[in-house]
Design an enzyme around this catalytic site. Structure first.
Site, PDB file in Angstrom:
ATOM      1  CE  LYS A  81      -3.882   1.895   2.743  1.00 41.64           C
ATOM      2  NZ  LYS A  81      -4.733   1.612   3.926  1.00 41.64           N
ATOM      3  CB  SER A 157      -7.472   3.920   2.781  1.00 40.30           C
ATOM      4  OG  SER A 157      -6.690   3.325   3.829  1.00 40.30           O
ATOM      5  CB  SER A 181      -8.050   1.064   5.804  1.00 37.98           C
ATOM      6  OG  SER A 181      -8.620   2.320   6.075  1.00 37.98           O
TER       7      SER A 181
END
Length: 456
Positions: A81, A157, A181
């Site tokens: 990420k 996210s 997330s």
């Protein structure tokens, strides 16, 4: 007919490499071809490192030829990420403000998997500052989409990583979870997503912690075995992270029969969309059918107390992060109000929030004196239009887990009638991460989901 190499799980690759049936370079090239097919529709990456991945795979080939793999992750393609440092790659945090930020070193979990020979494809798209409102749609990198329906969001996210794994671009995605997330994108993409206990995965050399200590690095994968492989690779203490002390490496063991589960289908009066309500109720029945004692009840903590104080954390953290930055007209529309909220809060307000979360932890600890696990839906809403913010209730079931530092896992359950994935969440007492994986493995064995692939 043999299946395509990009569809192999990490555990399958681990075995095939050691038997000499596959080579990391061949697998990587098929994964890269798969990315060329799906990425134009999904927009998965903020930064790719194809040359670095090819170099790592070639070095892995040599080690396997010599019978000397570095570790369990040798030759395994992974994504990271874009709020986790990977040495010499851009770490933009989803924002135009940080497009020139190059990571000087790996954050510790990345260093740990790199030391085991992992093949890092690049950095997946995130919500700006990882504080999105349910989607990944940024001024810097555009909109990431759900492989099950590209008109819809893949969640936030860790939306880029989840969509990558769901579509066959690396079997494991490493993301962060500061309020859901990992778990919500996992649910929206038909994957297993683990948010570990605070401290289980030590963190050093990372971005500023703008969500107190509530944001944890964890894995998303298609199978429980892959999540277990990933957790084992990154967990463990480090002397520079005091929260990590006391954690030792765990292992996946069979779940004991007769464990008690409190199923909480709704928090207070927050809506739960009908496909989720139906699927998660069925999942509770399924858990009962395989030997768990499941009771349905109300939330065993003060939901209003959590909702009152949770916004203080993200707002304060973002206001602090950008206090010396010229951000006007350079960030997404969701963030100026958040910054103003953060600026308006006092130190007393912030401590009030931390004290509230201690109380929520205490309330949940009392519940765990009766129950071994708490079960909820992973998200309150089905995926919505990819460019739009989610309804407020989409996040209802996840943030309180972070506020208490507890481990939570999202497990796929029956999809909606249109085929869109749904997940349910299981929460354990502090430190019970491997117990969660045991529950997930028991459920996966009886109600397998990994055969499903999106038609993209």
């Amino acid at each position: 007919m043999s299946k395509p190499l990009w569809s192999y799980s990490a555990s399958e690759l681990h075995s095939a490499y050691r038997k000499g049936e596959l080579q990391p370079t061949a697998v990587l090239e098929e994964v890269l071809k798969r990315n060329e097919t799906v990425n134009p529709n999904l927009n998965l990456f903020a930064t790719m490192d194809v040359d670095g991945a090819r170099k790592a795979a070639a070095e892995s080939d040599k080690r396997f030829a010599q019978g000397q793999p570095l570790g369990d992750f040798d030759g395994i393609p992974v994504t990271i990420k874009d709020n986790i440092h990977v040495k010499d790659l851009r770490c933009a945090w989803g924002s135009n403000l940080f497009l020139d930020q190059i990571s000087p070193e790996d954050e510790l979990p990345v260093a740990r998997i790199r030391a085991q020979g992992a093949v890092i494809l690049g950095k997946t798209n995130v919500s700006e500052f990882t504080l999105g409102r349910g989607n990944v749609s940024t001024l810097a990198f555009g909109t990431t989409r759900n492989p099950w329906n590209p008109e819809l969001t893949s969640g936030a996210s860790t939306g880029g990583g989840a969509a990558a794994t769901a579509s066959g671009v690396a079997p494991i995605a490493f993301g962060t979870d500061g309020g859901g997330s990992i778990r919500r994108p996992a649910a929206h993409n038909g994957l297993v997503g683990l948010k570990p206990s605070t401290g289980r995965v030590a963190r050093i050399n990372g971005l500023p912690q703008i969500l107190h200590d509530f944001e944890i690095i964890g894995p998303i994968a298609r199978t429980v075995a892959d999540v277990a492989l990933a957790l084992s690779a990154v967990e463990g203490p480090h002397p520079h992270d005091r929260s990590s002390y006391g954690f030792t490496k765990g292992k996946l063991t069979p779940a004991r029969k007769g464990l008690k589960v409190l199923y909480v289908p709704q928090l207070a009066d927050m809506p739960v969309e009908e496909p989720i309500r139906i699927s998660c109720a069925k999942a509770a029945e399924n858990l009962a059918s395989i030997g768990f004692k499941v009771e349905t009840g109300a939330a065993p903590f003060d939901v209003a107390l959590f909702e009152k104080h949770w916004p203080a954390i993200g707002g304060s953290g973002l206001a602090w992060l950008l206090k010396d930055t010229d951000w006007e007209d350079k960030i997404g529309t969701a963030y100026p109000p958040m910054i103003e909220k953060g600026k308006s809060l006092s130190a007393i307000d912030y401590v009030d929030a931390l004290m509230a979360f201690r109380e929520i932890y205490a309330q949940l600890a009392v519940a765990f004196e009766t129950y071994d696990f708490i079960m909820t839906p992973s998200a309150g809403a089905m995926p919505w239009k990819a460019e739009e913010f989610g309804p407020p209730y989409h996040r209802a079931f996840t943030g309180f887990v972070n506020s208490a530092g507890l481990p939570g896992i999202s497990i796929p359950c029956d999809p909606a009638s249109d085929g869109m994935p749904i997940g349910f969440q299981v929460i354990a007492p502090f430190g019970g991460d491997w117990d969660l994986l045991s529950v997930a493995a028991a459920y996966e064995q009886e109600f397998p989901w990994a055969a499903r692939w999106p038609n993209i």
